[in-house]
Design an enzyme around this catalytic site. Structure first.
Site, PDB file in Angstrom:
ATOM      1  N   GLU A  61     -49.256  28.984  39.661  1.00 37.26           N
ATOM      2  CA  GLU A  61     -50.212  27.999  40.183  1.00 37.26           C
ATOM      3  C   GLU A  61     -49.492  26.709  40.559  1.00 37.26           C
ATOM      4  OE1 GLU A  61     -52.725  27.359  36.672  1.00 37.26           O
ATOM      5  OE2 GLU A  61     -51.377  25.762  36.020  1.00 37.26           O
ATOM      6  N   HIS A  80     -45.525  26.880  39.594  1.00 40.43           N
ATOM      7  CA  HIS A  80     -44.919  27.116  38.277  1.00 40.43           C
ATOM      8  C   HIS A  80     -45.600  28.279  37.568  1.00 40.43           C
ATOM      9  CE1 HIS A  80     -48.171  24.197  37.738  1.00 40.43           C
ATOM     10  NE2 HIS A  80     -48.314  24.660  36.504  1.00 40.43           N
ATOM     11  N   HIS A 104     -47.110  18.213  34.536  1.00 40.21           N
ATOM     12  CA  HIS A 104     -47.010  18.743  33.172  1.00 40.21           C
ATOM     13  C   HIS A 104     -45.694  18.294  32.553  1.00 40.21           C
ATOM     14  CE1 HIS A 104     -50.199  21.707  33.406  1.00 40.21           C
ATOM     15  NE2 HIS A 104     -49.599  22.467  34.288  1.00 40.21           N
ATOM     16  N   CYS A 143     -47.745  21.828  25.795  1.00 39.77           N
ATOM     17  CA  CYS A 143     -47.963  21.321  27.145  1.00 39.77           C
ATOM     18  C   CYS A 143     -48.808  20.055  27.082  1.00 39.77           C
ATOM     19  CB  CYS A 143     -48.670  22.389  27.985  1.00 39.77           C
ATOM     20  SG  CYS A 143     -49.057  21.820  29.646  1.00 39.77           S
ATOM     21  N   HIS A 173     -50.772  22.288  41.342  1.00 44.02           N
ATOM     22  CA  HIS A 173     -51.864  21.312  41.310  1.00 44.02           C
ATOM     23  C   HIS A 173     -51.277  19.917  41.428  1.00 44.02           C
ATOM     24  CE1 HIS A 173     -50.382  21.579  37.242  1.00 44.02           C
ATOM     25  NE2 HIS A 173     -50.870  22.788  37.089  1.00 44.02           N
TER      26      HIS A 173
END
Ligand code: MN
Length: 142
Positions: free
Chosen positions: A65, A105, A71, A119, A67
């Site tokens: 994914e 990732h 992270h 995370c 976005h």
């Protein structure tokens, strides 16, 4: 809530923090993934971030994914591979993986070894984008 929680294996053999509910990674059928559990370790009204722990069983993987939100991922236990942008990198205990906005990732556990990762993520965040079949194939080829 102030307190100390212990990191220990469950009866099923996966690790996690005692007294913290083990959740599905995401709703089944929403996106491809395999053999992951999720624990929300810290999410408080006065904080804009959440700390989560994901444990990927041997051979399992997270969704590929991207976005807008970033992270910080700290590998806590085990070994695996991260797909990051256009490359694949092996990861192991204590490696720090940072993911920039709109960077593809995916985390994979090695076949014989689980991969556990912390995370840090923003509480308010955009929905992950998934690759088209064509993009996924291109990313797999590198
Ligand atoms: Mn992500």
């Amino acid at each position: 809530m102030s307190g100390v929680r212990r990191f220990a294996p469950s009866a099923a053999g996966d690790f996690g923090w005692d007294g913290v509910e083990r959740l599905r990674y995401k709703d089944e059928g929403l996106a491809p993934f395999r053999d992951i559990t999720r624990q929300v370790l810290f999410a408080q009204p006065d904080q804009d971030c959440e700390l989560r722990y994901f444990e990927i069983a041997p051979g399992g993987y997270s969704t590929l994914e991207r976005h807008e939100h970033t992270h910080a991922v700290l590998i806590l236990r085990g070994r695996g591979t991260v797909h990051l942008g256009a490359r694949e990198e092996p990861v192991a205990e204590h490696d720090l993986v940072t993911v920039d906005p709109l960077t593809w990732h995916q985390f994979r556990a090695d076949a014989g070894c689980a991969l556990g990762l912390l995370c840090l993520v923003s509480k308010t965040r955009d929905r992950p984008q998934l690759p088209t079949e064509e993009e996924a194939e291109r990313l797999r080829r590198g």
